[in-house]
Design a protein around this motif. Structure first.
Motif, PDB file in Angstrom:
ATOM      1  N   LYS A  67       0.544  -1.296  -0.322  1.00  0.00           N
ATOM      2  CA  LYS A  67       0.376  -0.201   0.034  1.00  0.00           C
ATOM      3  C   LYS A  67       0.675   1.237   0.071  1.00  0.00           C
ATOM      4  O   LYS A  67       0.801   1.885  -0.710  1.00  0.00           O
ATOM      5  N   ARG A  68       2.047   1.242   0.791  1.00  0.00           N
ATOM      6  CA  ARG A  68       2.855   2.278   1.140  1.00  0.00           C
ATOM      7  C   ARG A  68       3.859   2.638  -0.740  1.00  0.00           C
ATOM      8  O   ARG A  68       4.474   3.219  -0.561  1.00  0.00           O
ATOM      9  N   ASN A  69       4.270   1.911  -1.331  1.00  0.00           N
ATOM     10  CA  ASN A  69       4.944   1.991  -2.325  1.00  0.00           C
ATOM     11  C   ASN A  69       4.218   0.704  -3.256  1.00  0.00           C
ATOM     12  O   ASN A  69       4.536   0.297  -4.024  1.00  0.00           O
ATOM     13  N   PRO A  70       2.647   1.685  -3.900  1.00  0.00           N
ATOM     14  CA  PRO A  70       2.296   1.746  -5.077  1.00  0.00           C
ATOM     15  C   PRO A  70       2.761   1.145  -6.688  1.00  0.00           C
ATOM     16  O   PRO A  70       3.926   2.496  -6.594  1.00  0.00           O
ATOM     17  N   GLY A  71       3.139   0.476  -7.380  1.00  0.00           N
ATOM     18  CA  GLY A  71       3.514   0.175  -8.407  1.00  0.00           C
ATOM     19  C   GLY A  71       5.083   0.208  -8.843  1.00  0.00           C
ATOM     20  O   GLY A  71       6.043  -0.076  -9.540  1.00  0.00           O
ATOM     21  N   ALA A  72       5.571  -0.710  -7.123  1.00  0.00           N
ATOM     22  CA  ALA A  72       6.531  -0.904  -7.234  1.00  0.00           C
ATOM     23  C   ALA A  72       7.017  -2.135  -7.987  1.00  0.00           C
ATOM     24  O   ALA A  72       6.554  -3.675  -7.435  1.00  0.00           O
ATOM     25  N   LYS A  73       8.000  -2.101  -8.965  1.00  0.00           N
ATOM     26  CA  LYS A  73       8.338  -3.855  -9.338  1.00  0.00           C
ATOM     27  C   LYS A  73       9.579  -3.894  -8.751  1.00  0.00           C
ATOM     28  O   LYS A  73      10.955  -3.577  -8.211  1.00  0.00           O
ATOM     29  N   ILE A  74       9.155  -5.532  -7.880  1.00  0.00           N
ATOM     30  CA  ILE A  74       9.074  -5.814  -7.106  1.00  0.00           C
ATOM     31  C   ILE A  74      10.250  -7.265  -7.420  1.00  0.00           C
ATOM     32  O   ILE A  74       9.122  -8.015  -7.926  1.00  0.00           O
TER      33      ILE A  74
END
Length: 164
Positions: A67-74
């Motif tokens: 939720k706090r890192n939306p769209g992050a490529k993980i």
């Protein structure tokens, strides 16, 4: 760059990883529950005097992290990964996640992120490498791919004068 530790268990590993993050200007993300307190002496000792220079964020759980890192490529580092860590491209703001020392990232998270699962090749039937070593191996590959941006690239030897 961003290193994500999902429910880390050993303070010394997290301290070593924190020191590596400071040395590489990498953000550290810790997903609770942690197997230790952030004030624990083993954590502080392994991080030496670098811990206060660390950019670290703690999350209450995996959903809070998402939720706090939306769209992050993980990228998910796992022995179950289908891709070798050197075969994927890392953006300068990539997130590389590692699971707890005793069990790794949960299978349900891996299945949801199958295409982003990466592994470090190992010989024989070795179960896994030490967590802090694994972080360093993958992080430095990601940094290499991005030209070690703003990192010191050469050292200087001090000339010693020898008497004959």
């Amino acid at each position: 760059m961003n290193i994500v530790l999902y429910e880390p268990e050993m303070p010394a590993n997290t301290g070593n990883i924190g020191r590596t993050c400071v040395a590489t200007n990498t953000k550290l993300h810790l997903i609770e529950p942690l197997g230790f307190k952030l004030s624990e002496k083993h954590l502080v000792r392994a991080g030496l005097d670098y811990w206060d220079k660390l950019d670290v964020t703690v999350y209450s759980d995996y959903q809070d992290f998402l939720k706090r890192n939306p769209g992050a490529k993980i990228y998910m580092a796992t022995t179950k990964g289908e891709h070798v860590y050197t075969d994927v491209p890392y953006d300068p703001d990539a997130y590389i996640m590692f699971g707890p020392e005793s069990r790794g990232i949960p299978e349900e998270i891996l299945v949801e992120n199958r295409e982003n699962c990466i592994r470090i090749p190992m010989w024989g039937d070795i179960r896994s490498l030490n967590l802090s070593n694994s972080v360093a191996i993958v992080l430095y590959e990601a940094l290499r791919q991005n030209g070690f941006e703003k990192m010191t690239m050469e050292g200087h030897l001090h000339h010693l004068h020898w008497k004959e």
